[in-house]
Design a protein around this motif. Structure first.
Motif: not given
Length: 309
Positions: A234, A243-244, A305
């Protein structure tokens, strides 16, 4: 008298499987009869077992009522063929500079070997339920009409902006998705598999960045989800942490601050474009992870992400 008695471990596994299916029900309902565009690319495509597992997951989506549409890349395959032919490649902002010789090889690889093999694997995985992969190019029915890509970069010494000629590299100017809509809504369970090749208004063939092609198609189909499967987990921050969740503004800030670079730039740009065209959410995730698309769509945890408006 002999009796078949289930072992405790088999019983536990069966219960766990049933529990997983039950927990997936709300997510299956969320995506019922919705379109999910999946960009499949990166080095994950080089592993046959991974590709076949991906094909089986796509068949599962179709069988639970989702309309999957696959747009594939093939950069590693093109590079391998170019090396074999003695043709050198150059990249600008993650885009391959494509002269006429490179374009000929790219079309041969993308529209030929890669496209038909992936469509075949989907058909094989879905043979018991009669789900069939249909291999297409962006040239078919003028799916992608493109305009030539123009890029600029600063000379390292003079700092003057210079135009970079990328050759036969195009961006989708018009997307005629009627053929794709017809296939996904047909009584027969078809899964469109699309190679990122297009034509300009004069009929010349152009290579399209697969992320860009998939994003443009996702926008034209107003997809519920647009999944970018690649060979990284991601988008990451400066410290290398995943960074989700991010917004369009966050994505633009990453590009503007140069935290995003190389191939991540077109991924974020196409995510932004797809969201602005009406896609509900975009996810960048690692296609090498087993069942990544199922984990993303059918669990609370998700993958990679998530980018939203």
């Amino acid at each position: 008298m002999n009796a078949n008695i289930a072992s405790p471990s088999k019983t536990a596994n069966a219960i766990a499987t049933a529990k997983t299916l039950a927990e997936a029900l709300p997510f299956i309902q969320r995506y019922d009869r919705e379109t999910v565009v999946i960009k499949y690319g990166g080095h994950a495509m080089g592993d046959e077992a991974t590709a076949q597992r991906f094909a089986a997951d796509v068949v599962l989506l179709k069988l639970v009522g989702i309309h999957p549409v696959v747009v594939h890349g093939g950069g590693p395959h093109i590079s391998a063929m170019l090396n074999r032919a003695g043709v050198k490649s150059e990249f600008v902002d993650g885009l391959r500079v494509t002269d006429s010789a490179t374009m000929e090889i790219a079309e041969m690889v993308l529209s030929g070997a890669v496209n038909k093999q992936l469509a075949h694997w989907i058909t094989q995985a879905g043979r018991e339920a009669d789900v069939r992969g249909v291999g297409l190019s962006g040239k078919d029915a003028r799916l992608f009409t493109v305009e030539k890509v123009v890029r600029t970069r600063k000379d390292p010494e003079s700092r003057i902006e210079q135009v970079v000629d990328l050759g036969f590299v195009g961006d989708p100017k018009e997307v005629d998705a009627q053929l794709v809509k017809t296939l996904i809504k047909a009584e027969q369970d078809y899964v469109p598999v699309i190679a990122p090749i297009g034509v300009d208004s004069a009929g010349a063939t152009f290579n399209i960045n697969a992320d860009t092609a998939a994003g443009a198609l996702a926008g034209a189909l107003t997809a519920k989800r647009f999944l970018l499967l690649t060979d990284i987990e991601g988008v990451k921050d400066l410290d290398g942490n995943l960074i989700t969740d991010m917004t369009i503004k966050d994505a633009k800030d990453l590009i503007g601050s140069n935290i995003a670079h190389g191939g991540m730039i077109p991924k974020l740009e196409t995510a932004i474009g797809a969201l602005e065209a009406g896609v509900e959410a975009v996810v960048i995730l690692d296609g090498r992870t087993p069942h990544a698309i199922l984990n993303e769509l059918f669990t609370d945890q998700g993958s990679g992400t998530l980018i939203h408006s």
